[in-house]
Scaffold this motif. Structure first.
Motif, PDB file in Angstrom:
ATOM      1  N   THR A 103       0.937  -1.586   0.163  1.00 57.98           N
ATOM      2  CA  THR A 103       0.030  -0.386  -0.106  1.00 57.98           C
ATOM      3  C   THR A 103       0.662   1.362   0.084  1.00 57.98           C
ATOM      4  N   GLY A 104       0.573   2.266   0.027  1.00 55.60           N
ATOM      5  CA  GLY A 104       1.012   3.778  -0.018  1.00 55.60           C
ATOM      6  C   GLY A 104       1.036   3.916   1.963  1.00 55.60           C
ATOM      7  N   CYS A 105       1.550   5.575   2.025  1.00 55.05           N
ATOM      8  CA  CYS A 105       2.002   5.345   3.388  1.00 55.05           C
ATOM      9  C   CYS A 105       0.470   5.177   3.935  1.00 55.05           C
ATOM     10  N   LYS A 106       0.924   4.772   5.805  1.00 52.48           N
ATOM     11  CA  LYS A 106      -0.249   4.689   6.206  1.00 52.48           C
ATOM     12  C   LYS A 106      -0.594   5.462   7.660  1.00 52.48           C
ATOM     13  N   SER A 107       0.622   6.388   7.278  1.00 53.45           N
ATOM     14  CA  SER A 107       0.781   7.308   8.568  1.00 53.45           C
ATOM     15  C   SER A 107       0.580   6.856   9.846  1.00 53.45           C
ATOM     16  N   CYS A 108       1.677   6.121   9.844  1.00 45.45           N
ATOM     17  CA  CYS A 108       1.122   5.265  10.933  1.00 45.45           C
ATOM     18  C   CYS A 108       3.175   6.365  11.733  1.00 45.45           C
ATOM     19  N   PHE A 109       3.488   7.285  11.579  1.00 48.10           N
ATOM     20  CA  PHE A 109       4.964   7.763  11.757  1.00 48.10           C
ATOM     21  C   PHE A 109       5.878   7.250  12.787  1.00 48.10           C
ATOM     22  N   ALA A 110       5.492   5.499  12.598  1.00 51.82           N
ATOM     23  CA  ALA A 110       7.021   5.036  13.233  1.00 51.82           C
ATOM     24  C   ALA A 110       8.000   5.603  12.883  1.00 51.82           C
ATOM     25  N   ARG A 170       5.051  -4.018   7.409  1.00 49.31           N
ATOM     26  CA  ARG A 170       5.889  -5.203   6.975  1.00 49.31           C
ATOM     27  C   ARG A 170       5.045  -5.922   5.230  1.00 49.31           C
ATOM     28  N   ASP A 171       5.672  -5.091   4.515  1.00 49.55           N
ATOM     29  CA  ASP A 171       4.542  -6.099   2.877  1.00 49.55           C
ATOM     30  C   ASP A 171       6.046  -6.262   1.813  1.00 49.55           C
ATOM     31  N   ASP A 172       5.211  -6.657   1.251  1.00 50.20           N
ATOM     32  CA  ASP A 172       6.165  -6.212  -0.171  1.00 50.20           C
ATOM     33  C   ASP A 172       7.598  -6.214  -0.593  1.00 50.20           C
ATOM     34  N   LEU A 173       7.846  -4.529  -0.136  1.00 55.70           N
ATOM     35  CA  LEU A 173       7.965  -3.137  -0.079  1.00 55.70           C
ATOM     36  C   LEU A 173       9.388  -3.171   1.481  1.00 55.70           C
ATOM     37  N   TYR A 174       8.848  -3.893   2.421  1.00 58.48           N
ATOM     38  CA  TYR A 174       9.666  -3.946   3.012  1.00 58.48           C
ATOM     39  C   TYR A 174      10.981  -4.261   2.926  1.00 58.48           C
ATOM     40  N   GLU A 175      11.634  -5.036   2.204  1.00 58.94           N
ATOM     41  CA  GLU A 175      13.030  -5.744   2.622  1.00 58.94           C
ATOM     42  C   GLU A 175      13.476  -4.886   0.786  1.00 58.94           C
ATOM     43  N   ILE A 176      12.326  -4.523  -0.119  1.00 57.00           N
ATOM     44  CA  ILE A 176      13.142  -3.542  -1.346  1.00 57.00           C
ATOM     45  C   ILE A 176      13.317  -2.633  -0.911  1.00 57.00           C
ATOM     46  N   GLN A 215       0.515   2.753  -8.580  1.00 56.76           N
ATOM     47  CA  GLN A 215       1.586   2.083  -7.848  1.00 56.76           C
ATOM     48  C   GLN A 215       2.427   3.143  -8.044  1.00 56.76           C
ATOM     49  N   LEU A 216       3.328   3.303  -8.620  1.00 58.99           N
ATOM     50  CA  LEU A 216       4.524   4.265  -8.431  1.00 58.99           C
ATOM     51  C   LEU A 216       4.376   5.133  -7.219  1.00 58.99           C
ATOM     52  N   GLN A 217       3.372   5.900  -7.578  1.00 57.42           N
ATOM     53  CA  GLN A 217       3.451   7.288  -6.443  1.00 57.42           C
ATOM     54  C   GLN A 217       2.298   6.544  -5.047  1.00 57.42           C
ATOM     55  N   SER A 218       2.202   5.293  -4.605  1.00 55.20           N
ATOM     56  CA  SER A 218       2.035   4.526  -3.728  1.00 55.20           C
ATOM     57  C   SER A 218       3.360   4.473  -3.129  1.00 55.20           C
ATOM     58  N   PHE A 219       4.297   3.152  -4.297  1.00 61.81           N
ATOM     59  CA  PHE A 219       5.949   3.360  -3.845  1.00 61.81           C
ATOM     60  C   PHE A 219       6.526   4.560  -3.619  1.00 61.81           C
ATOM     61  N   LEU A 220       6.156   5.873  -4.116  1.00 62.25           N
ATOM     62  CA  LEU A 220       6.703   6.691  -3.995  1.00 62.25           C
ATOM     63  C   LEU A 220       6.678   7.744  -2.426  1.00 62.25           C
ATOM     64  N   GLU A 221       5.175   7.137  -1.586  1.00 63.12           N
ATOM     65  CA  GLU A 221       5.513   8.018  -0.193  1.00 63.12           C
ATOM     66  C   GLU A 221       6.397   6.891   0.447  1.00 63.12           C
ATOM     67  N   ARG A 222       6.195   5.341   0.054  1.00 63.32           N
ATOM     68  CA  ARG A 222       6.670   4.707   1.325  1.00 63.32           C
ATOM     69  C   ARG A 222       8.365   4.572   1.230  1.00 63.32           C
ATOM     70  N   LEU A 223       9.171   5.501   0.399  1.00 60.87           N
ATOM     71  CA  LEU A 223      10.599   5.543   0.020  1.00 60.87           C
ATOM     72  C   LEU A 223      10.862   7.045   0.219  1.00 60.87           C
TER      73      LEU A 223
END
Length: 217
Positions: free
Chosen positions: A49-56, A71-77, A101-109
């Protein structure tokens, strides 16, 4: 040296993926006297998913400070990409923007590296080189007329702030289908699209290759 290409397209062997591979080929050409690892990461193969605003990633003293805790498929990536020497992003343009899909990735990155200090500084582990390849159905003239560039500039702004100013290229007026007769596309001419691809896409492949050559200097 490790260079990753991030494919924001659902297709693994069409316009965006082809240009990303050409860019990686250019990287290998430019650093042939060094050991270099390259890899294309196809985002549509991953579940996230995109960022979940957990602020961890912002919690002082927390185990996930400065990195995404989901902890999803992006964690190790994301962990792997944190040690990259260069990132090349590629996306088709949907409704004037990069793919969801890329927008959600960039949020997480992006978000874990963006510090909430007075300068909104970066804590990226490495100031890696970046590039962005956009592929789209519209012509270059229409791209500028509609205002696509102002949208693209927002992504590039954060790439520069967090990592390095990206190299950028556009592939316009792309050929979308293998057989236009099977689809409702009266606003396009298959003949004109095919002729444009025959002439322009090889040139775009050369531009992508040169982008890769110039990525690591």
């Amino acid at each position: 040296m490790k260079i990753y290409a991030i494919n924001g397209s659902p297709r693994k062997n069409k316009n965006t993926a082809t240009l990303l591979q050409k860019a990686l080929d250019g990287v290998k050409q430019s650093v042939k006297d060094q050991e270099v690892e390259t890899e294309i990461i196809n985002l549509y193969d991953l579940k996230y998913t995109g960022c979940k605003s957990c602020f961890a990633c912002k919690r002082l003293g927390g185990s996930s400070y400065g990195k995404c805790a989901i902890r999803d498929d992006l964690y190790e990536i994301l962990e792997k990409l944190s040690q990259a020497d260069g990132l090349i992003f590629g996306s088709p343009v949907y409704f004037g923007n990069i793919s969801g899909q890329l927008q959600s990735f960039l949020e997480r990155l992006f978000f874990p590296y963006l510090v909430y200090d007075s300068n909104y500084s970066s804590i990226s582990p490495k100031r890696m080189q970046t590039a962005f390849i956009y592929t789209m159905n519209v012509t270059e003239e229409k791209m500028k007329e509609i205002g696509y560039l102002s949208t693209f500039n927002k992504v590039e702004f954060y790439l520069e702030r967090l990592f390095a100013k990206p190299l950028v290229m556009y592939s316009n007026d792309t050929y979308q289908f293998d057989d236009y007769s099977k689809y409702k596309v009266e606003c396009f001419s298959e003949e004109e699209k095919a002729e444009h691809r025959k002439i322009q896409f090889p040139l775009d492949c050369e531009k992508a290759f040169e982008l890769g050559v110039n990525l690591i200097k």
